[in-house]
Design a protein around this motif. Structure first.
Motif, mmCIF file in Angstrom:
data_model
loop_
_atom_site.group_PDB
_atom_site.id
_atom_site.type_symbol
_atom_site.label_atom_id
_atom_site.label_comp_id
_atom_site.label_asym_id
_atom_site.label_seq_id
_atom_site.Cartn_x
_atom_site.Cartn_y
_atom_site.Cartn_z
ATOM 1 N N GLN A 33 0.838 -1.208 0.000
ATOM 2 C CA GLN A 33 0.000 0.000 0.000
ATOM 3 C C GLN A 33 0.872 1.256 0.000
ATOM 4 O OE1 GLN A 33 -2.235 -1.228 3.485
ATOM 5 N NE2 GLN A 33 -4.129 -1.339 2.280
ATOM 6 N N LEU A 34 1.952 1.240 0.770
ATOM 7 C CA LEU A 34 2.853 2.388 0.777
ATOM 8 C C LEU A 34 3.541 2.523 -0.574
ATOM 9 C CD1 LEU A 34 4.251 4.774 2.061
ATOM 10 C CD2 LEU A 34 5.850 3.178 3.168
ATOM 11 N N ALA A 35 3.900 1.399 -1.186
ATOM 12 C CA ALA A 35 4.528 1.442 -2.512
ATOM 13 C C ALA A 35 3.586 2.097 -3.513
ATOM 14 C CB ALA A 35 4.897 0.031 -2.967
ATOM 15 N N THR A 41 9.103 1.115 -4.952
ATOM 16 C CA THR A 41 8.764 -0.306 -4.935
ATOM 17 C C THR A 41 8.747 -0.858 -3.508
ATOM 18 O OG1 THR A 41 11.031 -1.135 -5.106
ATOM 19 C CG2 THR A 41 9.865 -0.620 -7.189
ATOM 20 N N SER A 42 7.936 -1.899 -3.298
ATOM 21 C CA SER A 42 7.852 -2.501 -1.969
ATOM 22 C C SER A 42 9.183 -3.130 -1.560
ATOM 23 C CB SER A 42 6.714 -3.519 -1.897
ATOM 24 O OG SER A 42 6.889 -4.529 -2.855
ATOM 25 N N ARG A 47 13.899 -2.616 2.177
ATOM 26 C CA ARG A 47 15.321 -2.363 2.470
ATOM 27 C C ARG A 47 15.508 -1.027 3.197
ATOM 28 N NH1 ARG A 47 15.411 -4.371 -2.665
ATOM 29 N NH2 ARG A 47 16.086 -2.428 -3.634
ATOM 30 N N VAL A 48 14.697 -0.022 2.834
ATOM 31 C CA VAL A 48 14.770 1.275 3.526
ATOM 32 C C VAL A 48 14.425 1.090 4.993
ATOM 33 C CG1 VAL A 48 13.616 3.524 3.748
ATOM 34 C CG2 VAL A 48 14.353 2.718 1.494
ATOM 35 N N MET A 61 11.015 12.122 -0.106
ATOM 36 C CA MET A 61 9.840 12.993 -0.096
ATOM 37 C C MET A 61 8.599 12.227 -0.550
ATOM 38 S SD MET A 61 11.581 16.537 -1.431
ATOM 39 C CE MET A 61 10.046 17.438 -1.461
ATOM 40 N N ALA A 62 8.757 11.334 -1.534
ATOM 41 C CA ALA A 62 7.627 10.524 -2.008
ATOM 42 C C ALA A 62 7.145 9.589 -0.904
ATOM 43 C CB ALA A 62 8.029 9.739 -3.246
ATOM 44 N N ILE A 63 8.068 9.011 -0.144
ATOM 45 C CA ILE A 63 7.700 8.126 0.961
ATOM 46 C C ILE A 63 6.935 8.920 2.019
ATOM 47 C CG2 ILE A 63 8.614 6.747 2.879
ATOM 48 C CD1 ILE A 63 10.915 5.918 0.921
ATOM 49 N N ALA A 64 7.431 10.109 2.353
ATOM 50 C CA ALA A 64 6.743 10.949 3.341
ATOM 51 C C ALA A 64 5.329 11.275 2.864
ATOM 52 C CB ALA A 64 7.546 12.222 3.602
ATOM 53 N N ARG A 65 5.187 11.665 1.581
ATOM 54 C CA ARG A 65 3.850 11.953 1.040
ATOM 55 C C ARG A 65 2.960 10.726 1.128
ATOM 56 N NH1 ARG A 65 6.551 14.787 -2.787
ATOM 57 N NH2 ARG A 65 6.471 13.053 -4.250
ATOM 58 N N GLY A 66 3.516 9.564 0.799
ATOM 59 C CA GLY A 66 2.748 8.322 0.874
ATOM 60 C C GLY A 66 2.304 7.997 2.290
#
Length: 193
Positions: A33-35, A41-42, A47-48, A61-66
């Motif tokens: 869902q976050l991906a 990618t998931s 790994r992150v 920034m994309a992860i934070a927005r997600g």
């Protein structure tokens, strides 16, 4: 195009990964869902979260927005301890009822810890519905407390706890002859903000 770099597990990569994992757990969303929400990618997200991958600024920034938050929420190092001394908590007293509310902590977005003292026979204001998925956890330290969610209610005694969905109008009252004291944890979903 920015590329991701395998990490040797630096402290900053690990802290960022742990912050992402904690935020994702708070939202109760999967890696997939976050991906979908972030465009990362998931596999990379996995790994992150383990601190094994250094992310580019664009992907961070994309992860934070997600996750529905600001990048700064994920990269700020929390203090080793955040202490509020006795007498320093924000205190609110309802003029008509004498109900006392102490704001104890807001450790994460959507999470709030409160302490209430309700004089005998007093009823709280009627609170508007919270956003869907919001839960309130009550722990009664002393006295008797009735909690209404819409037309339904539960009666709690000292030592009782209850987890209630609060997406309807709600309120509480002390039906006993002594002050009711309770701790309230409000947990609201923060995705989509």
């Amino acid at each position: 195009m920015q590329t991701e770099t395998p990490s040797s597990g630096s402290d900053s990569d690990l802290q960022f990964g742990l912050a992402v994992r904690a935020r994702r757990a708070q939202l109760a969303i999967t890696l997939d869902q976050l991906a979908q929400a972030s465009g990362v990618t998931s596999g990379a997200l996995s790994r992150v979260e383990r601190g094994l991958l250094s992310v580019s600024l664009r992907n961070a920034m994309a992860i934070a927005r997600g996750l529905g938050c600001e990048l700064s929420d994920l990269i700020q190092s929390p203090a080793a301890a955040q202490i509020t001394r006795a007498g320093e908590h924000p205190r609110f007293v309802h003029e008509d009822t004498g109900i006392v509310r102490l704001a104890l902590a807001r450790p994460l977005p959507g999470l709030e810890l409160l302490h209430y003292e309700v004089p005998p026979g007093q009823v709280s204001s009627h609170f508007a519905p919270h956003r869907p998925g919001t839960r309130e956890v009550f722990y009664v330290e002393s006295g008797t407390l009735r909690v209404w969610t819409g037309a339904d209610s539960v009666l709690l005694q000292a030592g009782d706890s209850a987890q209630l969905v609060m997406d309807t109008e709600h309120h509480f009252a002390n039906e006993g002859d002594a002050a009711a004291r309770f701790i309230l944890l409000v947990a609201a979903p923060v995705h989509g903000t």
